[in-house]
Design an enzyme around this catalytic site. Structure first.
Site, PDB file in Angstrom:
ATOM      1  N   HIS A   8       7.044  26.578  56.746  1.00 60.84           N
ATOM      2  CA  HIS A   8       5.782  25.866  56.950  1.00 60.84           C
ATOM      3  C   HIS A   8       5.579  25.507  58.422  1.00 60.84           C
ATOM      4  O   HIS A   8       4.516  25.706  58.976  1.00 60.84           O
ATOM      5  CB  HIS A   8       5.760  24.603  56.091  1.00 60.84           C
ATOM      6  CG  HIS A   8       4.437  23.928  56.058  1.00 60.84           C
ATOM      7  ND1 HIS A   8       4.001  23.120  57.078  1.00 60.84           N
ATOM      8  CD2 HIS A   8       3.458  23.939  55.123  1.00 60.84           C
ATOM      9  CE1 HIS A   8       2.799  22.652  56.776  1.00 60.84           C
ATOM     10  NE2 HIS A   8       2.444  23.134  55.594  1.00 60.84           N
ATOM     11  N   ARG A   9       6.562  24.944  59.069  1.00 56.22           N
ATOM     12  CA  ARG A   9       6.601  24.580  60.481  1.00 56.22           C
ATOM     13  C   ARG A   9       5.700  23.415  60.883  1.00 56.22           C
ATOM     14  O   ARG A   9       5.527  23.130  62.066  1.00 56.22           O
ATOM     15  CB  ARG A   9       6.317  25.781  61.394  1.00 56.22           C
ATOM     16  CG  ARG A   9       7.311  26.867  61.219  1.00 56.22           C
ATOM     17  CD  ARG A   9       7.340  27.910  62.278  1.00 56.22           C
ATOM     18  NE  ARG A   9       6.089  28.307  62.853  1.00 56.22           N
ATOM     19  CZ  ARG A   9       5.969  28.892  64.034  1.00 56.22           C
ATOM     20  NH1 ARG A   9       7.020  29.171  64.740  1.00 56.22           N
ATOM     21  NH2 ARG A   9       4.792  29.229  64.513  1.00 56.22           N
ATOM     22  N   ASP A  10       5.112  22.708  59.931  1.00 55.05           N
ATOM     23  CA  ASP A  10       4.328  21.514  60.266  1.00 55.05           C
ATOM     24  C   ASP A  10       4.436  20.492  59.139  1.00 55.05           C
ATOM     25  O   ASP A  10       3.445  19.983  58.629  1.00 55.05           O
ATOM     26  CB  ASP A  10       2.871  21.890  60.528  1.00 55.05           C
ATOM     27  CG  ASP A  10       2.094  20.783  61.238  1.00 55.05           C
ATOM     28  OD1 ASP A  10       2.736  19.890  61.833  1.00 55.05           O
ATOM     29  OD2 ASP A  10       0.852  20.811  61.207  1.00 55.05           O
ATOM     30  N   ILE A  11       5.692  20.196  58.753  1.00 55.04           N
ATOM     31  CA  ILE A  11       5.925  19.251  57.665  1.00 55.04           C
ATOM     32  C   ILE A  11       5.690  17.834  58.180  1.00 55.04           C
ATOM     33  O   ILE A  11       6.310  17.395  59.146  1.00 55.04           O
ATOM     34  CB  ILE A  11       7.367  19.377  57.125  1.00 55.04           C
ATOM     35  CG1 ILE A  11       7.588  20.760  56.520  1.00 55.04           C
ATOM     36  CG2 ILE A  11       7.692  18.281  56.131  1.00 55.04           C
ATOM     37  CD1 ILE A  11       6.757  21.052  55.293  1.00 55.04           C
ATOM     38  N   ASN A  15       0.226  16.542  55.424  1.00 58.78           N
ATOM     39  CA  ASN A  15       0.125  17.880  54.835  1.00 58.78           C
ATOM     40  C   ASN A  15       0.617  17.945  53.392  1.00 58.78           C
ATOM     41  O   ASN A  15       0.978  19.008  52.900  1.00 58.78           O
ATOM     42  CB  ASN A  15       0.873  18.891  55.702  1.00 58.78           C
ATOM     43  CG  ASN A  15       0.133  19.145  56.995  1.00 58.78           C
ATOM     44  OD1 ASN A  15      -1.069  18.927  57.093  1.00 58.78           O
ATOM     45  ND2 ASN A  15       0.838  19.603  57.998  1.00 58.78           N
TER      46      ASN A  15
END
Length: 71
Positions: A8-11, A15
């Site tokens: 995901h890289r944007d936890i 979100n």
């Protein structure tokens, strides 16, 4: 997501959504704009880590490795 070879890289809390009604026990992940493959789709091998990269995602929630420039 991980089972399909993606990160995901944007936890962060923004979100995630919580279901309502019959889905009250479900948590949904959203905003896959920064997601990236980490498993090669044809070989099934882990894609090599890159160094000296800029920070991806939100700095407040980023990992120590991300702050050190590791992808």
């Amino acid at each position: 997501m991980h089972n399909r070879g993606f990160l995901h890289r944007d936890i962060k809390s923004d979100n995630f959504l919580i279901g309502t009604g019959e889905n009250i026990n479900r948590v949904y992940a959203i905003d896959f704009g920064l997601s990236k493959r980490y498993i090669h789709p044809h070989t099934g091998e882990h894609i090599s880590m890159k160094k000296h990269k800029g920070l991806i995602g939100t700095a407040r929630f980023a990992s120590l490795n991300a702050h050190l420039g590791l992808e």
